[in-house]
Design a protein around this motif. Structure first.
Motif, PDB file in Angstrom:
ATOM      1  N   LEU A   1      38.834  38.995  62.234  1.00  0.00           N
ATOM      2  CA  LEU A   1      37.419  38.591  62.146  1.00  0.00           C
ATOM      3  C   LEU A   1      37.275  38.274  60.244  1.00  0.00           C
ATOM      4  N   TYR A   2      37.530  39.205  59.584  1.00  0.00           N
ATOM      5  CA  TYR A   2      37.358  38.301  57.929  1.00  0.00           C
ATOM      6  C   TYR A   2      38.367  37.582  57.664  1.00  0.00           C
ATOM      7  N   LEU A   3      39.941  37.722  58.031  1.00  0.00           N
ATOM      8  CA  LEU A   3      41.249  36.383  57.546  1.00  0.00           C
ATOM      9  C   LEU A   3      39.648  35.158  58.001  1.00  0.00           C
TER      10      LEU A   3
ATOM     11  N   PRO B   1      39.948  23.754  43.750  1.00  0.00           N
ATOM     12  CA  PRO B   1      40.297  24.270  45.240  1.00  0.00           C
ATOM     13  C   PRO B   1      39.809  25.837  45.105  1.00  0.00           C
ATOM     14  N   ALA B   2      39.065  25.925  46.394  1.00  0.00           N
ATOM     15  CA  ALA B   2      38.398  27.406  46.488  1.00  0.00           C
ATOM     16  C   ALA B   2      39.788  28.387  46.385  1.00  0.00           C
ATOM     17  N   SER B   3      41.105  28.520  47.133  1.00  0.00           N
ATOM     18  CA  SER B   3      41.595  29.287  47.159  1.00  0.00           C
ATOM     19  C   SER B   3      43.567  28.843  46.853  1.00  0.00           C
TER      20      SER B   3
ATOM     21  N   ILE C   1      42.542  27.426  37.458  1.00  0.00           N
ATOM     22  CA  ILE C   1      41.797  28.396  36.648  1.00  0.00           C
ATOM     23  C   ILE C   1      40.958  29.447  37.667  1.00  0.00           C
ATOM     24  N   SER C   2      40.967  30.739  36.933  1.00  0.00           N
ATOM     25  CA  SER C   2      39.884  31.517  37.446  1.00  0.00           C
ATOM     26  C   SER C   2      38.811  31.728  38.017  1.00  0.00           C
ATOM     27  N   HIS C   3      38.319  31.300  38.862  1.00  0.00           N
ATOM     28  CA  HIS C   3      37.238  30.888  40.036  1.00  0.00           C
ATOM     29  C   HIS C   3      35.602  32.303  38.997  1.00  0.00           C
TER      30      HIS C   3
ATOM     31  N   LYS D   1      34.813  46.406  37.249  1.00  0.00           N
ATOM     32  CA  LYS D   1      35.721  47.470  37.418  1.00  0.00           C
ATOM     33  C   LYS D   1      37.189  46.948  38.228  1.00  0.00           C
ATOM     34  N   SER D   2      37.275  46.378  40.025  1.00  0.00           N
ATOM     35  CA  SER D   2      37.631  45.981  40.501  1.00  0.00           C
ATOM     36  C   SER D   2      38.789  44.294  39.853  1.00  0.00           C
ATOM     37  N   LEU D   3      37.460  43.578  39.134  1.00  0.00           N
ATOM     38  CA  LEU D   3      37.703  42.585  38.163  1.00  0.00           C
ATOM     39  C   LEU D   3      37.660  40.706  39.154  1.00  0.00           C
ATOM     40  N   LEU D   4      36.771  41.730  40.169  1.00  0.00           N
ATOM     41  CA  LEU D   4      36.202  40.692  41.587  1.00  0.00           C
ATOM     42  C   LEU D   4      35.083  40.523  40.144  1.00  0.00           C
ATOM     43  N   LEU D   5      34.307  39.245  40.978  1.00  0.00           N
ATOM     44  CA  LEU D   5      33.132  38.468  40.271  1.00  0.00           C
ATOM     45  C   LEU D   5      32.339  39.522  41.506  1.00  0.00           C
ATOM     46  N   VAL D   6      31.251  40.531  40.304  1.00  0.00           N
ATOM     47  CA  VAL D   6      30.746  41.122  41.177  1.00  0.00           C
ATOM     48  C   VAL D   6      28.870  40.591  40.814  1.00  0.00           C
TER      49      VAL D   6
ATOM     50  N   THR E   1      43.592  41.776  29.475  1.00  0.00           N
ATOM     51  CA  THR E   1      45.086  41.421  30.902  1.00  0.00           C
ATOM     52  C   THR E   1      44.515  41.436  31.489  1.00  0.00           C
ATOM     53  N   ARG E   2      45.015  41.265  33.133  1.00  0.00           N
ATOM     54  CA  ARG E   2      44.805  42.077  34.474  1.00  0.00           C
ATOM     55  C   ARG E   2      44.900  43.190  34.452  1.00  0.00           C
ATOM     56  N   GLU E   3      46.459  43.650  33.734  1.00  0.00           N
ATOM     57  CA  GLU E   3      46.778  44.449  33.949  1.00  0.00           C
ATOM     58  C   GLU E   3      45.860  45.828  33.238  1.00  0.00           C
TER      59      GLU E   3
HETATM   60  C1  B12 Z   1      46.115  34.808  43.035  1.00  0.00           C
HETATM   61  C2  B12 Z   1      44.889  35.220  43.383  1.00  0.00           C
HETATM   62  C3  B12 Z   1      45.083  37.031  43.821  1.00  0.00           C
HETATM   63  C4  B12 Z   1      46.473  37.044  43.464  1.00  0.00           C
HETATM   64  C5  B12 Z   1      46.692  37.506  41.942  1.00  0.00           C
HETATM   65  C6  B12 Z   1      44.864  38.785  41.847  1.00  0.00           C
HETATM   66  C7  B12 Z   1      43.995  38.378  40.202  1.00  0.00           C
HETATM   67  N1  B12 Z   1      43.351  39.185  40.304  1.00  0.00           N
HETATM   68  O1  B12 Z   1      44.766  37.624  39.893  1.00  0.00           O
HETATM   69  C8  B12 Z   1      46.600  38.177  45.294  1.00  0.00           C
HETATM   70  C9  B12 Z   1      46.987  37.850  45.603  1.00  0.00           C
HETATM   71  C10 B12 Z   1      47.148  39.596  44.273  1.00  0.00           C
HETATM   72  C11 B12 Z   1      44.907  38.119  45.127  1.00  0.00           C
HETATM   73  C12 B12 Z   1      43.830  39.477  45.340  1.00  0.00           C
HETATM   74  C13 B12 Z   1      42.192  39.566  45.471  1.00  0.00           C
HETATM   75  N2  B12 Z   1      42.147  38.619  45.573  1.00  0.00           N
HETATM   76 CO1  B12 Z   1      42.618  36.579  44.987  1.00  0.00          CO
HETATM   77  N3  B12 Z   1      42.134  35.195  44.364  1.00  0.00           N
HETATM   78  C14 B12 Z   1      44.073  34.290  43.056  1.00  0.00           C
HETATM   79  C15 B12 Z   1      43.590  32.903  43.344  1.00  0.00           C
HETATM   80  C16 B12 Z   1      44.059  32.187  43.703  1.00  0.00           C
HETATM   81  C17 B12 Z   1      43.868  33.138  41.164  1.00  0.00           C
HETATM   82  C18 B12 Z   1      43.740  33.962  40.683  1.00  0.00           C
HETATM   83  C19 B12 Z   1      43.911  33.731  38.938  1.00  0.00           C
HETATM   84  O2  B12 Z   1      44.295  32.476  38.977  1.00  0.00           O
HETATM   85  N4  B12 Z   1      43.720  34.592  37.960  1.00  0.00           N
HETATM   86  C20 B12 Z   1      44.735  33.957  37.038  1.00  0.00           C
HETATM   87  C21 B12 Z   1      44.046  35.886  35.674  1.00  0.00           C
HETATM   88  C22 B12 Z   1      44.067  35.241  34.947  1.00  0.00           C
HETATM   89  O3  B12 Z   1      42.209  35.627  35.975  1.00  0.00           O
HETATM   90  P1  B12 Z   1      41.291  36.902  36.701  1.00  0.00           P
HETATM   91  O4  B12 Z   1      42.208  37.689  37.892  1.00  0.00           O
HETATM   92  O5  B12 Z   1      40.025  36.681  36.913  1.00  0.00           O
HETATM   93  O6  B12 Z   1      41.401  37.624  35.426  1.00  0.00           O
HETATM   94  C23 B12 Z   1      41.561  37.802  34.227  1.00  0.00           C
HETATM   95  C24 B12 Z   1      40.241  36.416  33.189  1.00  0.00           C
HETATM   96  O7  B12 Z   1      39.184  36.657  34.619  1.00  0.00           O
HETATM   97  C25 B12 Z   1      39.666  36.884  31.892  1.00  0.00           C
HETATM   98  N5  B12 Z   1      38.216  36.502  31.693  1.00  0.00           N
HETATM   99  C26 B12 Z   1      37.694  36.089  31.857  1.00  0.00           C
HETATM  100  N6  B12 Z   1      37.252  35.436  31.651  1.00  0.00           N
HETATM  101  C27 B12 Z   1      37.960  35.434  30.196  1.00  0.00           C
HETATM  102  C28 B12 Z   1      37.847  34.365  29.119  1.00  0.00           C
HETATM  103  C29 B12 Z   1      39.217  34.475  28.153  1.00  0.00           C
HETATM  104  C30 B12 Z   1      38.825  33.798  27.068  1.00  0.00           C
HETATM  105  C31 B12 Z   1      40.439  35.511  29.299  1.00  0.00           C
HETATM  106  C32 B12 Z   1      41.650  35.005  27.802  1.00  0.00           C
HETATM  107  C33 B12 Z   1      40.029  36.027  30.114  1.00  0.00           C
HETATM  108  C34 B12 Z   1      38.642  36.171  30.578  1.00  0.00           C
HETATM  109  O8  B12 Z   1      40.192  38.706  32.165  1.00  0.00           O
HETATM  110  C35 B12 Z   1      41.079  38.985  33.414  1.00  0.00           C
HETATM  111  C36 B12 Z   1      41.630  39.265  32.726  1.00  0.00           C
HETATM  112  O9  B12 Z   1      42.569  37.790  32.012  1.00  0.00           O
HETATM  113  C37 B12 Z   1      41.773  33.291  43.765  1.00  0.00           C
HETATM  114  C38 B12 Z   1      40.685  31.777  43.174  1.00  0.00           C
HETATM  115  C39 B12 Z   1      40.650  31.089  41.978  1.00  0.00           C
HETATM  116  N7  B12 Z   1      41.345  30.784  41.500  1.00  0.00           N
HETATM  117  O10 B12 Z   1      40.311  31.280  40.480  1.00  0.00           O
HETATM  118  C40 B12 Z   1      41.381  34.085  44.258  1.00  0.00           C
HETATM  119  C41 B12 Z   1      40.531  35.643  44.353  1.00  0.00           C
HETATM  120  C42 B12 Z   1      39.948  35.886  42.462  1.00  0.00           C
HETATM  121  N8  B12 Z   1      40.693  36.085  44.893  1.00  0.00           N
HETATM  122  C43 B12 Z   1      39.360  36.611  45.047  1.00  0.00           C
HETATM  123  C44 B12 Z   1      39.304  37.546  46.428  1.00  0.00           C
HETATM  124  C45 B12 Z   1      38.810  38.089  47.073  1.00  0.00           C
HETATM  125  C46 B12 Z   1      40.535  38.378  46.431  1.00  0.00           C
HETATM  126  C47 B12 Z   1      41.369  39.449  47.077  1.00  0.00           C
HETATM  127  C48 B12 Z   1      39.823  40.573  47.092  1.00  0.00           C
HETATM  128  C49 B12 Z   1      41.776  40.189  48.425  1.00  0.00           C
HETATM  129  C50 B12 Z   1      40.797  39.393  49.364  1.00  0.00           C
HETATM  130  N9  B12 Z   1      40.439  38.249  49.871  1.00  0.00           N
HETATM  131  O11 B12 Z   1      40.704  39.940  50.658  1.00  0.00           O
HETATM  132  C51 B12 Z   1      42.123  40.128  46.361  1.00  0.00           C
HETATM  133  C52 B12 Z   1      41.216  40.970  44.870  1.00  0.00           C
HETATM  134  C53 B12 Z   1      41.949  41.206  44.051  1.00  0.00           C
HETATM  135  C54 B12 Z   1      41.770  42.081  42.684  1.00  0.00           C
HETATM  136  N10 B12 Z   1      41.085  43.481  42.088  1.00  0.00           N
HETATM  137  O12 B12 Z   1      41.374  41.435  41.737  1.00  0.00           O
HETATM  138  C55 B12 Z   1      38.335  36.159  45.061  1.00  0.00           C
HETATM  139  C56 B12 Z   1      37.144  36.401  44.608  1.00  0.00           C
HETATM  140  C57 B12 Z   1      35.942  36.372  44.331  1.00  0.00           C
HETATM  141  C58 B12 Z   1      34.494  37.706  44.169  1.00  0.00           C
HETATM  142  N11 B12 Z   1      34.179  37.700  44.191  1.00  0.00           N
HETATM  143  O13 B12 Z   1      34.959  37.730  42.618  1.00  0.00           O
HETATM  144  C59 B12 Z   1      39.238  34.916  44.367  1.00  0.00           C
HETATM  145  C60 B12 Z   1      37.466  33.455  43.529  1.00  0.00           C
HETATM  146  C61 B12 Z   1      39.120  33.787  45.801  1.00  0.00           C
HETATM  147  C62 B12 Z   1      37.843  32.365  45.762  1.00  0.00           C
HETATM  148  N12 B12 Z   1      37.799  31.687  45.869  1.00  0.00           N
HETATM  149  O14 B12 Z   1      36.648  33.175  45.923  1.00  0.00           O
HETATM  150  N13 B12 Z   1      44.083  37.038  44.720  1.00  0.00           N
END
Ligand code: B12
Ligand code: SF4
Ligand code: SF4
Length: 254
Positions: free
Chosen positions: A86-88, A120-122, A134-136, A150-155, A210-212
């Motif tokens: 259902l979540y899917l 695109p959303a995903s 880009i990172s949404h 802490k989960s890196l999710l947007l809260v 970083t994500r790490e």
């Molecule tokens: C690839 C992807 C994945 C990959 C990698 C996840 C990841 N953390 O990157 C995998 C498959 C593992 C995954 C898993 C999940 N995902 Co995902 N995923 C994506 C996707 C398509 C791209 C993410 C991306 O490009 N990340 C790039 C990195 C670099 O960015 P980031 O993760 O946000 O982290 C960095 C930046 O935010 C940064 N930051 C913030 N501001 C600034 C400013 C500057 C200058 C800099 C340098 C950095 C920075 O800090 C972080 C470290 O650098 C997005 C959709 C999208 N286009 O955003 C969905 C998305 C992130 N996923 C989502 C979800 C829900 C999940 C899951 C919970 C799975 C699920 N659906 O049940 C898990 C959660 C994992 C986790 N704890 O992060 C949602 C998040 C919603 C939310 N409320 O946050 C998104 C946004 C999809 C959506 N349309 O809503 N995902």
């Protein structure tokens, strides 16, 4: 064409011989009418240095409209430590709704003489580094919708992380929204519940470098791709556990 709004924030631009006008309030109203639960505006100077695919994607835009669609709390009632069919379905349907709203907003902004590009959303466009265009989450944070927990999710304050997101890039100089500060505090719910022990429990005011810094990234990638996505009834890299346990997302009073 040619309706001219006299409100203070109205932006005018000539399109052919017509004067057209649009402002932040109008685009936000439209987003909500179309089905968004939250909408915010980011000034792109707030995300300078954010990695994009292709590199430099943000350079010719100045602002972003970020929308969120909430997932029903009842979906998360069913999630214990793994995703459900259902979540899917709700995940897929929310993505379609987000893309649909975004395309309609894109048309509205272009129709008013500005550039707009719906991201695109995903869509994953780099499967080696697991990146979207880009990172949404980063954009939503910059648009004042919430903070990266802490989960890196947007809260978000209203729905916690139980929202899906999409971004629209534009050169329309909409008034940006104020940024919210991190409110995770001492909570460790997501770290303790993660079935892959992927969340490190770090904290930051703005964002990790970083994500790490936030995640044992490969553990999450492996769990969602090699376990959950391989289950016939799931088939996508989803999980939902760190979303479910966040106190900010729980219906008030529970
Ligand atoms: C690839 C992807 C994945 C990959 C990698 C996840 C990841 N953390 O990157 C995998 C498959 C593992 C995954 C898993 C999940 N995902 Co995902 N995923 C994506 C996707 C398509 C791209 C993410 C991306 O490009 N990340 C790039 C990195 C670099 O960015 P980031 O993760 O946000 O982290 C960095 C930046 O935010 C940064 N930051 C913030 N501001 C600034 C400013 C500057 C200058 C800099 C340098 C950095 C920075 O800090 C972080 C470290 O650098 C997005 C959709 C999208 N286009 O955003 C969905 C998305 C992130 N996923 C989502 C979800 C829900 C999940 C899951 C919970 C799975 C699920 N659906 O049940 C898990 C959660 C994992 C986790 N704890 O992060 C949602 C998040 C919603 C939310 N409320 O946050 C998104 C946004 C999809 C959506 N349309 O809503 N995902
Ligand atoms: S999506 Fe699942 S595996 Fe990945 S960090 Fe969240 S709870 Fe852990
Ligand atoms: S579960 Fe707790 S630590 Fe994790 S994101 Fe939500 S508030 Fe922050």
């Amino acid at each position: 064409m040619g309706v001219k709004c006299l409100c203070d924030q109205g932006l005018e631009k000539m399109k052919g011989s017509d004067t057209v006008t649009i402002n932040a309030l109008m685009i936000k109203r439209k987003a909500i009418e179309l089905g968004a639960d939250l909408v915010g505006i980011a000034d792109l100077t707030r995300v300078e240095g954010l990695p994009t695919v292709p590199q430099g994607l943000l350079e010719t835009y100045t602002h972003a409209v970020v929308i969120a669609v909430a997932i029903s709390p009842d979906i998360f009632e069913q999630i214990v430590n793994e995703p459900t069919p259902l979540y899917l379905h709700h995940y897929l349907a929310a993505n379609i709704l987000l893309d649909d709203i975004n395309l309609r907003l894109q048309r509205e902004i272009i129709g008013n003489g500005f550039r707009a590009l719906a991201i695109p959303a995903s869509q994953v466009v780099d499967k080696v580094n697991w990146m979207g265009h880009i990172s949404h989450k980063a954009m939503a944070k910059a648009a004042g919708l919430g903070w990266q927990g802490k989960s890196l999710l947007l809260v978000t304050p209203g729905y916690g992380p139980r929202v899906r997101l999409a971004t629209l890039l534009t050169d329309a100089p909409f008034e940006p929204d104020p940024i919210l500060t991190n409110r995770c505090g001492k909570c460790k719910n997501c770290q303790e519940a993660c079935p892959a022990s992927a969340i490190k429990g770090g904290s930051w005011e703005d964002h990790p470098q970083t994500r790490e810094e936030a995640l044992h990234f490969s553990r999450c990638v492996e769990k969602v791709n090699e376990d959950f996505a391989k289950r016939p009834e799931i088939g996508k890299p989803i999980c939902g556990v760190c979303i479910k346990v966040c106190p900010w997302g729980k219906p008030k009073g529970k």
